[in-house]
Design a protein around this motif. Structure first.
Motif, PDB file in Angstrom:
ATOM      1  N   ILE A  26       0.601  -1.293  -0.075  1.00 30.46           N
ATOM      2  CA  ILE A  26      -0.086  -0.056   0.181  1.00 30.46           C
ATOM      3  C   ILE A  26       0.628   1.356  -0.292  1.00 30.46           C
ATOM      4  CG2 ILE A  26      -1.818   1.487   1.378  1.00 30.46           C
ATOM      5  CD1 ILE A  26      -2.647  -1.304   2.428  1.00 30.46           C
ATOM      6  N   GLY A  27       0.667   2.131  -1.000  1.00 27.29           N
ATOM      7  CA  GLY A  27       2.035   3.392  -1.174  1.00 27.29           C
ATOM      8  C   GLY A  27       0.938   5.001  -0.353  1.00 27.29           C
ATOM      9  N   GLN A  28       2.116   5.606  -0.201  1.00 29.39           N
ATOM     10  CA  GLN A  28       1.701   6.288   0.312  1.00 29.39           C
ATOM     11  C   GLN A  28       0.704   6.941   0.337  1.00 29.39           C
ATOM     12  OE1 GLN A  28       4.856   8.994   0.684  1.00 29.39           O
ATOM     13  NE2 GLN A  28       3.808  10.789   2.451  1.00 29.39           N
ATOM     14  N   GLY A  29      -0.686   7.766   0.796  1.00 30.96           N
ATOM     15  CA  GLY A  29      -1.604   7.915   0.191  1.00 30.96           C
ATOM     16  C   GLY A  29      -2.525   7.468  -0.810  1.00 30.96           C
ATOM     17  N   GLU A  30      -2.294   6.511  -0.716  1.00 26.52           N
ATOM     18  CA  GLU A  30      -3.432   5.446  -1.484  1.00 26.52           C
ATOM     19  C   GLU A  30      -4.681   5.085  -0.395  1.00 26.52           C
ATOM     20  OE1 GLU A  30      -2.687   1.945  -4.241  1.00 26.52           O
ATOM     21  OE2 GLU A  30      -1.439   1.619  -2.945  1.00 26.52           O
ATOM     22  N   PHE A  31      -5.771   5.551  -0.815  1.00 29.99           N
ATOM     23  CA  PHE A  31      -7.216   5.004  -0.793  1.00 29.99           C
ATOM     24  C   PHE A  31      -7.364   3.532  -0.646  1.00 29.99           C
ATOM     25  CE2 PHE A  31     -11.247   7.230   1.374  1.00 29.99           C
ATOM     26  CZ  PHE A  31     -12.156   5.586   2.164  1.00 29.99           C
ATOM     27  N   ILE A  32      -7.146   1.956   0.471  1.00 28.38           N
ATOM     28  CA  ILE A  32      -7.536   0.985  -0.430  1.00 28.38           C
ATOM     29  C   ILE A  32      -8.568   0.563   0.799  1.00 28.38           C
ATOM     30  CG2 ILE A  32      -6.382  -1.641  -0.207  1.00 28.38           C
ATOM     31  CD1 ILE A  32      -5.130   0.402  -1.549  1.00 28.38           C
ATOM     32  N   CYS A  33      -9.412  -0.394   0.206  1.00 30.17           N
ATOM     33  CA  CYS A  33     -10.386  -0.519   0.303  1.00 30.17           C
ATOM     34  C   CYS A  33     -10.946  -2.124   0.274  1.00 30.17           C
ATOM     35  CB  CYS A  33     -11.805  -0.815  -0.294  1.00 30.17           C
ATOM     36  SG  CYS A  33     -12.579   1.040   0.472  1.00 30.17           S
ATOM     37  N   LEU A  34     -10.875  -3.337   1.763  1.00 29.90           N
ATOM     38  CA  LEU A  34     -10.159  -4.711   1.834  1.00 29.90           C
ATOM     39  C   LEU A  34     -12.288  -4.747   1.970  1.00 29.90           C
ATOM     40  CD1 LEU A  34      -8.296  -4.748   4.767  1.00 29.90           C
ATOM     41  CD2 LEU A  34      -8.007  -5.740   2.353  1.00 29.90           C
ATOM     42  N   LEU A  35     -12.473  -5.986   1.039  1.00 25.58           N
ATOM     43  CA  LEU A  35     -13.698  -6.481   1.108  1.00 25.58           C
ATOM     44  C   LEU A  35     -13.596  -8.174   1.450  1.00 25.58           C
ATOM     45  CD1 LEU A  35     -16.346  -5.532   0.412  1.00 25.58           C
ATOM     46  CD2 LEU A  35     -16.268  -5.318  -2.033  1.00 25.58           C
ATOM     47  N   GLY A  36     -15.068  -8.457   1.406  1.00 29.02           N
ATOM     48  CA  GLY A  36     -15.064  -9.726   1.620  1.00 29.02           C
ATOM     49  C   GLY A  36     -16.127 -10.589   2.301  1.00 29.02           C
ATOM     50  N   ALA A  37     -16.514 -11.148   3.066  1.00 27.84           N
ATOM     51  CA  ALA A  37     -17.460 -11.649   3.222  1.00 27.84           C
ATOM     52  C   ALA A  37     -17.407 -11.917   5.326  1.00 27.84           C
ATOM     53  CB  ALA A  37     -17.368 -13.355   3.202  1.00 27.84           C
ATOM     54  N   SER A  38     -18.485 -11.636   5.700  1.00 27.69           N
ATOM     55  CA  SER A  38     -18.083 -12.458   7.343  1.00 27.69           C
ATOM     56  C   SER A  38     -18.032 -13.184   7.965  1.00 27.69           C
ATOM     57  CB  SER A  38     -19.489 -11.854   7.979  1.00 27.69           C
ATOM     58  OG  SER A  38     -20.235 -10.454   7.404  1.00 27.69           O
ATOM     59  N   GLY A  39     -16.881 -12.911   8.693  1.00 28.11           N
ATOM     60  CA  GLY A  39     -15.934 -14.122   9.436  1.00 28.11           C
ATOM     61  C   GLY A  39     -14.116 -13.996   8.088  1.00 28.11           C
ATOM     62  N   CYS A  40     -14.500 -12.850   6.687  1.00 28.83           N
ATOM     63  CA  CYS A  40     -12.703 -14.184   6.141  1.00 28.83           C
ATOM     64  C   CYS A  40     -11.687 -13.053   7.474  1.00 28.83           C
ATOM     65  CB  CYS A  40     -12.986 -13.014   5.609  1.00 28.83           C
ATOM     66  SG  CYS A  40     -13.235 -11.344   4.971  1.00 28.83           S
ATOM     67  N   GLY A  41     -11.539 -12.226   7.932  1.00 34.96           N
ATOM     68  CA  GLY A  41     -10.314 -12.139   8.435  1.00 34.96           C
ATOM     69  C   GLY A  41     -10.065 -10.833   8.276  1.00 34.96           C
ATOM     70  N   LYS A  42     -10.963 -10.091   7.602  1.00 35.68           N
ATOM     71  CA  LYS A  42     -10.771  -8.434   7.296  1.00 35.68           C
ATOM     72  C   LYS A  42     -10.529  -7.505   8.992  1.00 35.68           C
ATOM     73  CE  LYS A  42     -14.907  -7.410   6.041  1.00 35.68           C
ATOM     74  NZ  LYS A  42     -15.501  -8.338   5.893  1.00 35.68           N
ATOM     75  N   SER A  43     -11.105  -7.579   9.335  1.00 36.16           N
ATOM     76  CA  SER A  43     -10.661  -7.122  11.121  1.00 36.16           C
ATOM     77  C   SER A  43      -9.746  -7.312  11.443  1.00 36.16           C
ATOM     78  CB  SER A  43     -12.073  -6.679  12.073  1.00 36.16           C
ATOM     79  OG  SER A  43     -13.641  -6.366  11.175  1.00 36.16           O
ATOM     80  N   THR A  44      -9.405  -8.416  11.610  1.00 37.01           N
ATOM     81  CA  THR A  44      -8.205  -8.831  11.997  1.00 37.01           C
ATOM     82  C   THR A  44      -6.831  -8.252  11.279  1.00 37.01           C
ATOM     83  OG1 THR A  44      -9.189 -11.103  13.097  1.00 37.01           O
ATOM     84  CG2 THR A  44      -6.537 -11.319  13.083  1.00 37.01           C
ATOM     85  N   LEU A  45      -7.188  -8.778  10.299  1.00 37.79           N
ATOM     86  CA  LEU A  45      -5.929  -7.899   9.942  1.00 37.79           C
ATOM     87  C   LEU A  45      -5.809  -6.732   9.625  1.00 37.79           C
ATOM     88  CD1 LEU A  45      -4.129  -7.881   7.496  1.00 37.79           C
ATOM     89  CD2 LEU A  45      -5.596  -7.808   5.509  1.00 37.79           C
ATOM     90  N   LEU A  46      -6.768  -5.772   9.429  1.00 38.97           N
ATOM     91  CA  LEU A  46      -6.767  -4.540  10.412  1.00 38.97           C
ATOM     92  C   LEU A  46      -5.898  -4.305  11.719  1.00 38.97           C
ATOM     93  CD1 LEU A  46      -7.245  -1.464   8.801  1.00 38.97           C
ATOM     94  CD2 LEU A  46      -9.313  -1.271  10.481  1.00 38.97           C
ATOM     95  N   ASN A  47      -6.231  -5.126  12.750  1.00 38.42           N
ATOM     96  CA  ASN A  47      -6.196  -5.178  13.719  1.00 38.42           C
ATOM     97  C   ASN A  47      -4.532  -5.165  13.795  1.00 38.42           C
ATOM     98  OD1 ASN A  47      -8.597  -4.199  15.329  1.00 38.42           O
ATOM     99  ND2 ASN A  47      -8.901  -6.864  15.760  1.00 38.42           N
ATOM    100  N   ILE A  48      -3.894  -6.445  12.353  1.00 37.35           N
ATOM    101  CA  ILE A  48      -2.089  -6.421  13.238  1.00 37.35           C
ATOM    102  C   ILE A  48      -2.028  -5.181  12.402  1.00 37.35           C
ATOM    103  CG2 ILE A  48      -0.799  -7.813  11.441  1.00 37.35           C
ATOM    104  CD1 ILE A  48      -2.861 -10.548  11.694  1.00 37.35           C
ATOM    105  N   ILE A  49      -2.391  -4.710  11.332  1.00 40.80           N
ATOM    106  CA  ILE A  49      -1.391  -2.907  11.145  1.00 40.80           C
ATOM    107  C   ILE A  49      -1.389  -2.248  11.733  1.00 40.80           C
ATOM    108  CG2 ILE A  49      -2.035  -1.524   9.362  1.00 40.80           C
ATOM    109  CD1 ILE A  49      -3.025  -3.741   7.160  1.00 40.80           C
TER     110      ILE A  49
END
Length: 241
Positions: A26-49
């Motif tokens: 993810i580059g500086q100044g980018e806007f990235i959206c993480l998309l996926g079904a419930s329970g796929c680990g999106k929030s877990t990945l965000l918590n790791i970042i």
């Protein structure tokens, strides 16, 4: 790069991996959206970042200054005004008392709530409370802003208005934003890139680049959202089988 993920994995006890082999840059100044079904680990990945969870596999690079986090629930202190909620965050950062009021007011102006500075949360609409929460996140003055489904509880009209506001603030501040959502149209409307995660264990299985002219054209947003929805359903069916 602002964020580099290399084959990240996360497991909790004996329950198997929540995410596995996640790689992204993810580059500086980018806007990235993480998309996926419930329970796929999106929030877990965000918590790791964010540094709230530690990965059990892989490598991670994030800005030395860390990240600011905006959650789905604004979690404002009900006894404090909008400005006082932000001043408290500034005080916890060690900002001098003489500067806190002006900074808080400036942040409220940025989210177009300058005239609501003295209102308490119960006097604000849901969209206004989320804007206060956004101003509070921006008060952390981090180069990276992580947003975990911040508009999920809002009605469609309010959500559309906040999409435009968030895009304006992103352009004005130059923040790098990683935005988690399960709303496909929201991902296409906001993200320069949309990363689709598979069902658990979550992996990045597809990526779309979304030009500005597509993000600002409702019919083009709908068309691309339809394409992404088809891929998302395929992932859900594959997991079910």
């Amino acid at each position: 790069m602002t964020v580099v993920l290399e084959e990240l994995g996360k497991s909790f006890g004996d329950n198997g991996p929540v995410i596995e082999g996640v790689s992204a840059r993810i580059g500086q100044g980018e806007f990235i959206c993480l998309l996926g079904a419930s329970g796929c680990g999106k929030s877990t990945l965000l918590n790791i970042i964010a540094g709230l969870e530690r990965p059990t596999a892989g490598a991670l690079e994030v800005p030395a200054d860390g990240a600011a986090f905006m959650f789905q629930d604004p979690s404002l202190f009900p006894w404090l005004s909008a400005r006082a909620n932000i001043e408290l965050a500034l005080r916890l950062r060690g900002i001098a008392a003489a500067d806190r009021r002006a900074r808080a007011h400036g942040l409220l102006e940025l989210v177009r709530l300058g005239d609501a500075a003295d209102r308490r949360p119960h006097e604000l609409s849901g969209g206004m409370r989320q804007r206060v929460a956004l101003a509070r996140a921006l008060s952390q003055d981090r180069p990276l802003l992580l947003m975990d489904e911040p508009f999920a509880a809002l009605d469609a009209i309010t959500r559309d208005l906040l999409h435009a506001e968030l895009e304006r603030i992103w352009r004005e501040t130059g923040r790098t934003i990683v935005f988690v959502t399960h709303n496909v149209r929201e991902a296409v409307r906001l993200g320069q890139r949309v990363l689709l995660m598979s069902s658990r264990p979550g992996r990045v299985v597809r990526e779309w680049t979304v030009p500005a002219d597509v993000r600002h054209d409702p019919s083009a947003v709908g068309a691309l959202a339809g394409e992404i929805t088809t891929k998302l359903r395929e992932e859900i069916r594959r997991h079910a089988d």
